[in-house]
Motif scaffolding. Structure first.
Motif, PDB file in Angstrom:
ATOM      1  N   VAL A 113       0.869  -1.183   0.000  1.00 24.14           N
ATOM      2  CA  VAL A 113       0.000   0.000   0.000  1.00 24.14           C
ATOM      3  C   VAL A 113       0.898   1.221   0.000  1.00 24.14           C
ATOM      4  O   VAL A 113       1.757   1.376   0.881  1.00 24.14           O
ATOM      5  N   THR A 114       0.744   2.079  -0.998  1.00 22.64           N
ATOM      6  CA  THR A 114       1.575   3.275  -1.108  1.00 22.64           C
ATOM      7  C   THR A 114       0.687   4.511  -1.147  1.00 22.64           C
ATOM      8  O   THR A 114      -0.221   4.607  -1.982  1.00 22.64           O
ATOM      9  N   LYS A 115       0.945   5.437  -0.257  1.00 19.65           N
ATOM     10  CA  LYS A 115       0.210   6.704  -0.246  1.00 19.65           C
ATOM     11  C   LYS A 115       1.219   7.839  -0.170  1.00 19.65           C
ATOM     12  O   LYS A 115       2.028   7.920   0.751  1.00 19.65           O
ATOM     13  N   SER A 116       1.208   8.669  -1.187  1.00 22.65           N
ATOM     14  CA  SER A 116       2.107   9.819  -1.220  1.00 22.65           C
ATOM     15  C   SER A 116       1.327  11.011  -1.767  1.00 22.65           C
ATOM     16  O   SER A 116       0.152  10.897  -2.121  1.00 22.65           O
ATOM     17  N   LYS A 117       1.977  12.149  -1.855  1.00 23.67           N
ATOM     18  CA  LYS A 117       1.320  13.340  -2.409  1.00 23.67           C
ATOM     19  C   LYS A 117       0.976  13.138  -3.876  1.00 23.67           C
ATOM     20  O   LYS A 117      -0.001  13.663  -4.386  1.00 23.67           O
ATOM     21  N   GLU A 118       1.810  12.343  -4.560  1.00 23.20           N
ATOM     22  CA  GLU A 118       1.627  12.148  -5.994  1.00 23.20           C
ATOM     23  C   GLU A 118       0.528  11.138  -6.316  1.00 23.20           C
ATOM     24  O   GLU A 118      -0.268  11.334  -7.225  1.00 23.20           O
ATOM     25  N   LYS A 119       0.476  10.041  -5.542  1.00 18.86           N
ATOM     26  CA  LYS A 119      -0.500   9.008  -5.881  1.00 18.86           C
ATOM     27  C   LYS A 119      -0.736   8.058  -4.714  1.00 18.86           C
ATOM     28  O   LYS A 119       0.031   8.004  -3.755  1.00 18.86           O
ATOM     29  N   ILE A 120      -1.829   7.319  -4.857  1.00 21.38           N
ATOM     30  CA  ILE A 120      -2.164   6.260  -3.908  1.00 21.38           C
ATOM     31  C   ILE A 120      -2.355   4.994  -4.740  1.00 21.38           C
ATOM     32  O   ILE A 120      -3.102   5.020  -5.727  1.00 21.38           O
ATOM     33  N   TYR A 121      -1.684   3.918  -4.379  1.00 21.38           N
ATOM     34  CA  TYR A 121      -1.960   2.678  -5.099  1.00 21.38           C
ATOM     35  C   TYR A 121      -1.826   1.470  -4.181  1.00 21.38           C
ATOM     36  O   TYR A 121      -1.170   1.509  -3.147  1.00 21.38           O
ATOM     37  N   ILE A 122      -2.523   0.431  -4.577  1.00 19.73           N
ATOM     38  CA  ILE A 122      -2.518  -0.818  -3.815  1.00 19.73           C
ATOM     39  C   ILE A 122      -2.117  -1.948  -4.757  1.00 19.73           C
ATOM     40  O   ILE A 122      -2.588  -2.020  -5.897  1.00 19.73           O
ATOM     41  N   LEU A 171     -10.713   1.221   1.822  1.00 18.62           N
ATOM     42  CA  LEU A 171      -9.358   1.129   1.274  1.00 18.62           C
ATOM     43  C   LEU A 171      -8.327   1.752   2.214  1.00 18.62           C
ATOM     44  O   LEU A 171      -7.213   1.233   2.359  1.00 18.62           O
ATOM     45  N   LYS A 172      -8.687   2.860   2.832  1.00 20.85           N
ATOM     46  CA  LYS A 172      -7.709   3.554   3.679  1.00 20.85           C
ATOM     47  C   LYS A 172      -7.340   2.761   4.934  1.00 20.85           C
ATOM     48  O   LYS A 172      -6.380   3.090   5.632  1.00 20.85           O
ATOM     49  N   TYR A 173      -8.111   1.708   5.215  1.00 20.78           N
ATOM     50  CA  TYR A 173      -7.815   0.868   6.371  1.00 20.78           C
ATOM     51  C   TYR A 173      -7.090  -0.420   5.986  1.00 20.78           C
ATOM     52  O   TYR A 173      -6.733  -1.212   6.854  1.00 20.78           O
ATOM     53  N   MET A 174      -6.899  -0.638   4.695  1.00 25.61           N
ATOM     54  CA  MET A 174      -6.240  -1.865   4.253  1.00 25.61           C
ATOM     55  C   MET A 174      -4.747  -1.826   4.555  1.00 25.61           C
ATOM     56  O   MET A 174      -4.072  -0.839   4.288  1.00 25.61           O
ATOM     57  N   LYS A 175      -4.273  -2.905   5.120  1.00 21.66           N
ATOM     58  CA  LYS A 175      -2.850  -3.056   5.427  1.00 21.66           C
ATOM     59  C   LYS A 175      -2.308  -4.244   4.630  1.00 21.66           C
ATOM     60  O   LYS A 175      -3.068  -5.047   4.085  1.00 21.66           O
ATOM     61  N   VAL A 176      -0.993  -4.353   4.575  1.00 22.78           N
ATOM     62  CA  VAL A 176      -0.371  -5.517   3.948  1.00 22.78           C
ATOM     63  C   VAL A 176      -0.859  -6.772   4.671  1.00 22.78           C
ATOM     64  O   VAL A 176      -0.873  -6.833   5.901  1.00 22.78           O
ATOM     65  N   GLY A 177      -1.315  -7.745   3.893  1.00 21.20           N
ATOM     66  CA  GLY A 177      -1.852  -8.970   4.464  1.00 21.20           C
ATOM     67  C   GLY A 177      -3.366  -9.014   4.457  1.00 21.20           C
ATOM     68  O   GLY A 177      -3.952 -10.084   4.660  1.00 21.20           O
TER      69      GLY A 177
END
Length: 213
Positions: A113-122, A171-177
């Motif tokens: 899960v990657t969240k940055s100023k540029e983008k969010i992707y899973i 989605l914002k609550y999803m963690k690895v696993g």
């Protein structure tokens, strides 16, 4: 049928097992979400189509069969779990998202899960059974959310998330696993099945030309 556009984030308030056959699950939501609800209506919960068994002013109950629980991430639900909710599509409704059946075809594990100023992707690892139905820039439903596949590599897919979808879904609550429900695109499945059927029957473009079509 559904669109994959989440209307509300609900919260599981109770899970009661009824033997080996089904479980009664209570879900809290807003009064506004239940304004036009009736017993017997269909609601997609994390993308799985379920039937309203009863409702009150700010909650409703479903009776989920053991088969559904085994095949979806309902097996991981517990009190306070947040779930995506969408009421079934009406014939006069505007169709956004894409056509979603509410039939979960597999489950997938979140691996990044990657969240940055540029983008969010899973990034998720998907089953081989469903990978054949995944296309770059094609549609996929993840926990009931209509998303576009940004990239696909073997058994992995990545989806980019816009801030609005991130803020209004689980989605914002999803963690690895995290294990997510997946529904592959019904149109892709239908096209490939039709193609396989034609190949088995020996029908091809060259054959159709030979027959005068």
């Amino acid at each position: 049928m559904f669109t994959g556009l989440i209307q509300e984030l609900g919260k599981v308030s109770s899970i009661q097992k009824k033997g080996d056959y089904y479980a009664k699950i209570d879900i809290q939501c807003s009064e506004a979400f239940l304004e036009d609800i009736s017993i017997g209506d269909s609601i997609a919960i994390n993308g799985a189509c379920q039937t309203v068994a009863s409702y009150r002013s700010s909650s409703f109950s479903i009776e989920s069969l053991s088969e559904t629980i085994k095949k979806t991430n309902f097996m991981y639900l517990k009190n306070n779990s947040l779930v995506n909710l969408e009421k079934s599509l009406k014939l006069d409704s505007k169709l956004d998202g894409h056509m979603v059946q509410g039939h979960i075809t597999s489950m997938a594990k979140v691996v990044k899960v990657t969240k940055s100023k540029e983008k969010i992707y899973i990034k998720l690892i998907i089953s081989k059974k469903d990978s054949v139905y995944m296309l770059c820039e094609g549609s996929v439903t993840i926990d009931g959310i209509s998303l576009t596949i940004a990239s696909i590599n073997h058994d992995f897919i990545e989806v980019n998330i816009i801030p609005t979808t991130w803020d209004t879904t689980n989605l914002k609550y999803m963690k690895v696993g995290y294990i997510a429900n997946i529904e592959s695109d019904i149109n892709v499945r239908a096209l490939l099945k039709n193609k396989e059927k034609k190949e088995k029957e020996g029908i091809s473009l060259s054959k159709l030309k030979q027959w005068g079509y």
